[in-house]
Design an enzyme around this catalytic site. Structure first.
Site, mmCIF file in Angstrom:
data_model
loop_
_atom_site.group_PDB
_atom_site.id
_atom_site.type_symbol
_atom_site.label_atom_id
_atom_site.label_comp_id
_atom_site.label_asym_id
_atom_site.label_seq_id
_atom_site.Cartn_x
_atom_site.Cartn_y
_atom_site.Cartn_z
ATOM 1 N N ASP A 1 -4.299 1.069 2.504
ATOM 2 C CA ASP A 1 -5.336 0.058 2.687
ATOM 3 C C ASP A 1 -5.826 0.043 4.130
ATOM 4 O OD1 ASP A 1 -6.763 -2.566 1.900
ATOM 5 O OD2 ASP A 1 -5.507 -3.192 3.580
ATOM 6 N N GLU B 1 -4.939 3.474 -3.186
ATOM 7 C CA GLU B 1 -4.594 3.191 -1.791
ATOM 8 C C GLU B 1 -3.242 3.797 -1.424
ATOM 9 O OE1 GLU B 1 -6.884 -0.891 -0.596
ATOM 10 O OE2 GLU B 1 -4.970 -1.107 -1.655
#
Length: 232
Positions: A51, A123
């Site tokens: 992320d 992610e």
């Protein structure tokens, strides 16, 4: 994992040196919990890392691509690109949905098709790629998979309904707009929120989403689509 390795090599010229790291990126918490005795690692820590690098690289791209856009517009566009549904779409484009390891219960309940699980795996993969290679390789992958859709304008068309609703309602002065959660359902790792938007205490729209923010956007969208006459 051999099939995944083949997909990565053939489509993205990616070969992991650490195969265990790659496997961890595609291991959901539900699978790890069902195999506790084996002490299998799940992908939440890699998701955290992925992320961060995704936010950085998309921010850099938008900063250079749109030199005249103000910070607020760049932030909104970035939010649309990296939001749950978008990342799940990229994961499906890469065939990642086929390779996620899920617990039996999660599999039976349709977890393989859930945007939250797919977005998290995407992610986590970026985090694993960063550790196994470097940020340049992550950037190369993002520019191959994500940026073409950004440049095609797919995310420019997505509306920030909360801002749009606020602008419509406050054209003649300030009004009190409030969002509240009506209900929460589902397990802790995969909740579904029902939210309503109220204007001066009156409910004008409802929405549902995998996070409070997404549910609020859906509630605002519902209110906008009803029209202002029903809002006041």
């Amino acid at each position: 994992m051999k099939e995944l390795q083949t997909v990565l090599k053939n489509h993205f010229a990616i070969e992991f040196a650490d195969k265990n790291l790659l496997e961890t990126a595609f291991t959901h918490t539900s699978y790890a919990n069902e195999h506790r005795l084996l002490k299998i690692s799940h992908n939440e820590r890699l998701e955290f890392l992925g992320d961060a690098v995704l936010q950085l690289l998309i921010s850099e791209y938008l900063y250079k691509k749109y030199p005249k856009k103000p910070e607020g517009d760049l932030s909104k566009l970035r939010a649309m690109i990296v939001r749950e549904e978008s990342l799940a779409g990229f994961a499906r484009d890469c065939q990642f949905d086929q390779f996620i390891k899920l617990g039996k219960g999660e599999e039976k309940s349709g977890g393989r098709n859930r945007d939250t699980i797919l977005g998290d795996a995407f992610e986590a993969f970026l985090g694993a790629l960063l550790l196994d290679k470097d940020v340049a390789k992550v950037k190369e992958f993002i520019y191959q998979v994500m940026i073409p859709k950004v440049e095609a304008g797919e995310f420019e068309m997505i509306t920030d309904y909360k801002t749009h609703l606020q602008e419509l309602l406050q054209v003649n002065g300030d009004v009190a707009i409030r969002y509240q959660v009506i209900s929460e359902t589902g397990p802790a790792h995969d909740k579904v929120f029902d939210v309503e938007v109220l204007v001066e205490g009156k409910s004008i729209g409802q929405g549902q989403g995998r996070s409070k923010k997404l549910a609020e956007q859906e509630a605002a969208k519902n209110a906008v689509e009803k029209g202002l006459d029903s809002c006041i």
